[in-house]
Write an enzyme that holds these catalytic residues in place. Sequence first.
Site, PDB file in Angstrom:
ATOM      1  N   GLY A  12     -42.961  14.739   6.090  1.00  0.00           N
ATOM      2  CA  GLY A  12     -42.692  15.801   7.042  1.00  0.00           C
ATOM      3  C   GLY A  12     -41.202  16.096   7.110  1.00  0.00           C
ATOM      4  N   ASP A  13     -40.845  17.108   7.893  1.00  0.00           N
ATOM      5  CA  ASP A  13     -39.443  17.484   8.096  1.00  0.00           C
ATOM      6  C   ASP A  13     -38.724  17.813   6.797  1.00  0.00           C
ATOM      7  OD1 ASP A  13     -39.845  16.994  10.800  1.00  0.00           O
ATOM      8  OD2 ASP A  13     -39.307  14.889  10.595  1.00  0.00           O
ATOM      9  N   GLU A  14     -39.416  18.448   5.869  1.00  0.00           N
ATOM     10  CA  GLU A  14     -38.794  18.812   4.587  1.00  0.00           C
ATOM     11  C   GLU A  14     -38.084  20.160   4.672  1.00  0.00           C
ATOM     12  OE1 GLU A  14     -42.094  18.367   4.944  1.00  0.00           O
ATOM     13  OE2 GLU A  14     -42.714  16.634   3.749  1.00  0.00           O
ATOM     14  N   LYS A  16     -39.686  22.921   5.792  1.00  0.00           N
ATOM     15  CA  LYS A  16     -40.733  23.851   5.330  1.00  0.00           C
ATOM     16  C   LYS A  16     -40.642  25.204   6.018  1.00  0.00           C
ATOM     17  CE  LYS A  16     -43.833  20.896   6.875  1.00  0.00           C
ATOM     18  NZ  LYS A  16     -43.082  19.662   7.081  1.00  0.00           N
ATOM     19  N   ASN A  38     -47.430  18.283  17.085  1.00  0.00           N
ATOM     20  CA  ASN A  38     -46.598  17.204  16.527  1.00  0.00           C
ATOM     21  C   ASN A  38     -45.588  17.783  15.539  1.00  0.00           C
ATOM     22  OD1 ASN A  38     -48.778  17.850  14.854  1.00  0.00           O
ATOM     23  ND2 ASN A  38     -49.162  15.770  14.171  1.00  0.00           N
ATOM     24  N   GLY A  40     -42.591  20.163  14.188  1.00  0.00           N
ATOM     25  CA  GLY A  40     -41.396  20.758  14.773  1.00  0.00           C
ATOM     26  C   GLY A  40     -40.699  21.568  13.704  1.00  0.00           C
ATOM     27  N   HIS A  41     -40.795  22.882  13.774  1.00  0.00           N
ATOM     28  CA  HIS A  41     -40.293  23.733  12.694  1.00  0.00           C
ATOM     29  C   HIS A  41     -39.167  24.626  13.216  1.00  0.00           C
ATOM     30  CE1 HIS A  41     -44.527  23.242  10.772  1.00  0.00           C
ATOM     31  NE2 HIS A  41     -43.774  22.181  10.631  1.00  0.00           N
ATOM     32  N   GLN A 226     -46.522  18.773   8.703  1.00  0.00           N
ATOM     33  CA  GLN A 226     -46.413  17.388   8.240  1.00  0.00           C
ATOM     34  C   GLN A 226     -46.125  17.365   6.725  1.00  0.00           C
ATOM     35  OE1 GLN A 226     -49.390  17.949  10.604  1.00  0.00           O
ATOM     36  NE2 GLN A 226     -47.695  17.689  11.996  1.00  0.00           N
ATOM     37  N   THR A 241     -50.443  10.715  10.033  1.00  0.00           N
ATOM     38  CA  THR A 241     -51.022  11.469  11.130  1.00  0.00           C
ATOM     39  C   THR A 241     -52.549  11.356  11.020  1.00  0.00           C
ATOM     40  OG1 THR A 241     -50.893  13.519  12.393  1.00  0.00           O
ATOM     41  CG2 THR A 241     -51.020  13.737   9.970  1.00  0.00           C
ATOM     42  N   ARG A 309     -34.055  10.593  12.874  1.00  0.00           N
ATOM     43  CA  ARG A 309     -34.860  10.325  11.677  1.00  0.00           C
ATOM     44  C   ARG A 309     -34.153   9.303  10.804  1.00  0.00           C
ATOM     45  NH1 ARG A 309     -35.161  16.664  10.848  1.00  0.00           N
ATOM     46  NH2 ARG A 309     -36.753  17.168  12.383  1.00  0.00           N
TER      47      ARG A 309
HETATM   48  P1  IMO Z   1     -43.460  18.551  10.628  1.00  0.00           P
HETATM   49  O1  IMO Z   1     -44.499  19.621  10.492  1.00  0.00           O
HETATM   50  C1  IMO Z   1     -42.347  14.384  10.813  1.00  0.00           C
HETATM   51  C2  IMO Z   1     -45.403  11.522  12.170  1.00  0.00           C
HETATM   52  C3  IMO Z   1     -45.006  10.827  13.461  1.00  0.00           C
HETATM   53  C4  IMO Z   1     -45.669   9.476  13.250  1.00  0.00           C
HETATM   54  C5  IMO Z   1     -46.991   9.863  12.560  1.00  0.00           C
HETATM   55  C6  IMO Z   1     -48.169   9.974  13.502  1.00  0.00           C
HETATM   56  O2  IMO Z   1     -42.350  18.862  11.551  1.00  0.00           O
HETATM   57  O3  IMO Z   1     -42.989  18.132   9.278  1.00  0.00           O
HETATM   58  P2  IMO Z   1     -48.885  11.820  15.274  1.00  0.00           P
HETATM   59  O4  IMO Z   1     -48.185  12.313  16.513  1.00  0.00           O
HETATM   60  O5  IMO Z   1     -49.153  12.874  14.258  1.00  0.00           O
HETATM   61  O6  IMO Z   1     -50.106  11.001  15.588  1.00  0.00           O
HETATM   62  O7  IMO Z   1     -47.831  10.774  14.615  1.00  0.00           O
HETATM   63  O8  IMO Z   1     -46.758  11.130  11.952  1.00  0.00           O
HETATM   64  N1  IMO Z   1     -45.351  12.990  12.214  1.00  0.00           N
HETATM   65  C7  IMO Z   1     -44.337  13.734  11.746  1.00  0.00           C
HETATM   66  N2  IMO Z   1     -43.148  13.376  11.213  1.00  0.00           N
HETATM   67  N3  IMO Z   1     -42.661  15.684  10.898  1.00  0.00           N
HETATM   68  C8  IMO Z   1     -43.864  16.073  11.378  1.00  0.00           C
HETATM   69  O9  IMO Z   1     -44.281  17.351  11.329  1.00  0.00           O
HETATM   70  C9  IMO Z   1     -44.751  15.082  11.876  1.00  0.00           C
HETATM   71  N4  IMO Z   1     -45.967  15.099  12.452  1.00  0.00           N
HETATM   72  C10 IMO Z   1     -46.333  13.824  12.632  1.00  0.00           C
HETATM   73  O10 IMO Z   1     -43.606  10.704  13.575  1.00  0.00           O
HETATM   74  O11 IMO Z   1     -44.932   8.714  12.338  1.00  0.00           O
HETATM   75 MG    MG Z   2     -41.035  17.376  12.314  1.00  0.00          MG
END
Ligand code: IMO
Ligand code: MG
Length: 427
Positions: A12-14, A16, A38, A40-41, A226, A241, A309
């Site tokens: 996640g957090d690439e 996107k 969950n 965050g964009h 994610q 997740t 992070r």
């Molecule tokens: P974006 O779309 C980064 C991680 C959480 C945790 C695991 C499970 O911004 O890339 P959850 O709340 O889904 O049950 O948590 O998944 N996680 C993310 N990490 N970016 C995200 O979304 C994430 N969505 C879930 O930090 O490790």
């Molecule tokens: Mg995120």
Amino acid sequence: MNSIAVLGCAWGDEAKAKIADVLSESMDVVVRFQGGDNAGHTIFISGKKYVFHILPCGALNPNTELVIASSCVLNLDTLKKEILDIESGGLFIKERLKIYGTVTLITNFSVILDKARENFYKKSGNIGTTCKGIGPSYEQRAARYAIRLIDLLDQETLRVKLEKLAREINMSLKSYGVPAFTSEDLKAEFDKLVTHAEYFRDCIVDDDYIYNCSQSGKKILYEGAQGALLDLYHGSYPYVTSHPSTYGAILTSCGIGINTAPKRVVGVVKSYFTRVGNGPFPTYIKEVDIHEKIREIGHEYGASTGRPRNCGWLDLVLLKRTIDMNGITEIALTCIDVLCKIGRVKICTKYNYATENIPPVLMEALDSVIPVYDEIDLSNCSVEGIKNWKDLPEAIKLYISFIEDYLEVPVTMLSYGPDRNQILIKK
Ligand code: IMO
Ligand code: MG
């Protein structure tokens, strides 16, 4: 034919969001197909910051239709707030929004259960979730007592389902030593959902919506949240997740088959790795000064939770897996500006193992791998002001060709800053 998927290839957090935003410009429909708030964009347009959690970022292009498909988990409080926030800036959202009636709702009960569980297991190994109720809501779906958006349209159905949900959750809360929900809590949740029913009624669509959009020739962007390493099945389980976040999730969630599925699949790869929450991270940077520098320059703090992070070097071993698994046809490489400010950087090309007892499943072995690195010097490189790919600094070209040769997929987009315009596209 004209559809595109944008998928995260790591934890996640690439970055996107920006890629989805840029690509959505020529699209008719943008779809969120998994996850919930969950995600965050963040997107910057001329210095103004927009943060999305559940709406697709393609929303910033005013002509796109917005869809939230069936496999998402949806917190209507968050969604309404997000809609009103963006609309206050002058962009219409609600009249463009369609939501599959079969989408699972995240109730306040599920948010509290997520927090209670994280807290209970803090000492013995919690997941480090975002505490947004994601896991409990997907559990309810699998156990077949989830509340879906369509349930809001019949108050008697809603009342019965909510009572069952509270009963189930109370049993868990009790075992975590957390006070159970009372009948007043139940009434408050019911009343809130009934109010939401009025607001969202007109957005509800049937599960063939995307299929029909495609049949009528609309161009569709499937916007991933994610990343592949957080995929419930193929990621670093249990530190993942609660839903698939790889390509297959598009088909399941939108109710489409292979003929409708997107053939252009853009994998978003950040020039270095990050992860929030717990779990293995082979290329984690142990040198504190470099780690901190990347975090600060890259503003590596969660957009959903504000958590710092963890940062690591680009891991081509894991990327090879996720690129192949998603059927990625091209790569959008992001945050290259951050790496350029670091100077000498590492790329992991191979794993050695600390033990002879290597598990046959890569994701299970991540705790015991010793990454082997190549190094490239990106000092004094910048993409700012460059208009043509061929004019990129030689060191950046080398970094890119290293990635392309290893992953056997072309890099076609290079993002070099948070603003919408800080992107170079290979012509
Ligand atoms: P974006 O779309 C980064 C991680 C959480 C945790 C695991 C499970 O911004 O890339 P959850 O709340 O889904 O049950 O948590 O998944 N996680 C993310 N990490 N970016 C995200 O979304 C994430 N969505 C879930 O930090 O490790
Ligand atoms: Mg995120």
